[in-house]
Design a protein around this motif. Structure first.
Motif, PDB file in Angstrom:
ATOM      1  N   PHE A  35      20.040  19.393 -43.808  1.00  0.00           N
ATOM      2  CA  PHE A  35      20.454  20.145 -45.003  1.00  0.00           C
ATOM      3  C   PHE A  35      21.822  20.788 -44.792  1.00  0.00           C
ATOM      4  O   PHE A  35      22.666  20.767 -45.694  1.00  0.00           O
ATOM      5  N   ALA A  36      22.042  21.362 -43.617  1.00  0.00           N
ATOM      6  CA  ALA A  36      23.317  22.024 -43.345  1.00  0.00           C
ATOM      7  C   ALA A  36      24.488  21.049 -43.396  1.00  0.00           C
ATOM      8  O   ALA A  36      25.614  21.434 -43.709  1.00  0.00           O
ATOM      9  N   SER A  37      24.207  19.778 -43.095  1.00  0.00           N
ATOM     10  CA  SER A  37      25.269  18.771 -43.106  1.00  0.00           C
ATOM     11  C   SER A  37      25.403  18.073 -44.458  1.00  0.00           C
ATOM     12  O   SER A  37      26.144  17.103 -44.585  1.00  0.00           O
ATOM     13  N   GLY A  38      24.645  18.554 -45.456  1.00  0.00           N
ATOM     14  CA  GLY A  38      24.746  17.974 -46.792  1.00  0.00           C
ATOM     15  C   GLY A  38      23.826  16.800 -47.033  1.00  0.00           C
ATOM     16  O   GLY A  38      24.056  16.010 -47.952  1.00  0.00           O
ATOM     17  N   LEU A  39      22.777  16.690 -46.230  1.00  0.00           N
ATOM     18  CA  LEU A  39      21.827  15.586 -46.375  1.00  0.00           C
ATOM     19  C   LEU A  39      20.445  16.159 -46.693  1.00  0.00           C
ATOM     20  O   LEU A  39      19.630  16.391 -45.804  1.00  0.00           O
ATOM     21  N   VAL A 186      17.765  15.141 -29.965  1.00  0.00           N
ATOM     22  CA  VAL A 186      17.227  14.224 -30.968  1.00  0.00           C
ATOM     23  C   VAL A 186      18.079  14.160 -32.231  1.00  0.00           C
ATOM     24  O   VAL A 186      18.232  13.090 -32.835  1.00  0.00           O
ATOM     25  N   ALA A 187      18.638  15.283 -32.654  1.00  0.00           N
ATOM     26  CA  ALA A 187      19.278  15.365 -33.970  1.00  0.00           C
ATOM     27  C   ALA A 187      20.419  14.366 -34.187  1.00  0.00           C
ATOM     28  O   ALA A 187      20.454  13.698 -35.239  1.00  0.00           O
ATOM     29  N   PRO A 188      21.385  14.231 -33.296  1.00  0.00           N
ATOM     30  CA  PRO A 188      22.510  13.330 -33.592  1.00  0.00           C
ATOM     31  C   PRO A 188      22.091  11.891 -33.924  1.00  0.00           C
ATOM     32  O   PRO A 188      22.482  11.361 -34.971  1.00  0.00           O
ATOM     33  N   PRO A 189      21.270  11.229 -33.076  1.00  0.00           N
ATOM     34  CA  PRO A 189      20.894   9.864 -33.446  1.00  0.00           C
ATOM     35  C   PRO A 189      19.987   9.790 -34.674  1.00  0.00           C
ATOM     36  O   PRO A 189      20.098   8.847 -35.472  1.00  0.00           O
TER      37      PRO A 189
END
Length: 200
Positions: A35-39, A186-189
């Protein structure tokens, strides 16, 4: 119109966030970062403490279908393996063949895109040897099935923070700092995968 992206996180106690006083675990933190990244994403946490890969696989068709069927872009993130390597009366709860077979069963049971998050390290040297072997087998099978694989074992096994966190609780589960560390792995991939166009 906003993209209807729905994700089921299905797995064991690490998915459920056991031991995390913030009640976020790593899936909650990954969703917050999305959400913070606009997704924006509709997320469902379907973690069950103590389950092995075969048990997770059996739940997936029933539990994910009503949550994902209406979505324009349904996704499935699965994670298991630690409970499979637990020894009871001299026997592991699930053999490597059964654990790898669970991933095959999951892939065969759904046409939804799947990503696999591997198991983290625990505070037991002998079980970590089994986990290392299981992790490698899952990574190899994921490659054959063209399922993206996130290795958490390597990072957590080398992390003093992770080891301290799990040692302070029950030898398996961390507190908030440990889950934040796991989410950072985990988050980046996972977010890159969620941003990508779904495979057709």
């Amino acid at each position: 119109m906003a993209r209807d992206l729905r994700v089921c996180f299905v797995g064991d106690s690490y998915v459920a966030g056991t031991g995390d006083p913030t009640a976020l675990g790593w899936p909650g933190r990954v969703v917050a970062e999305a959400f913070a990244s606009g997704l924006p994403v509709t997320a469902y946490n379907l973690g069950v403490r103590g389950e092995t890969g075969p048990q997770v696989a059996r739940r997936i068709p029933v539990e994910t279908a009503p949550r994902l069927a209406p979505a324009d872009d349904p996704r499935l993130v699965v994670s298991f393996g630690a409970n499979d390597t637990v020894e009871r009366d001299g026997q592991v709860r699930a053999s490597i063949g059964q654990t790898v077979g669970a991933l095959r069963d999951i892939r065969a049971a759904t046409d939804v895109p799947v990503l696999l998050v591997g198991p983290p390290a625990v505070d037991d040297a002998q079980q970590n040897e089994r986990l290392m072997t299981t992790n490698a087998a899952l990574a190899e099978e994921a490659g054959r099935l063209r399922v993206p694989f996130v290795d958490t074992f390597t990072a957590t096994n080398a992390s003093a923070l992770w080891r301290q966190q799990i040692r302070e609780w029950d030898g398996y589960h961390p507190g908030a700092e440990g889950y934040a560390y796991l989410a950072a792995v985990v988050a980046p991939p996972v977010l890159d995968w969620l941003r990508s166009e779904p495979p057709r």
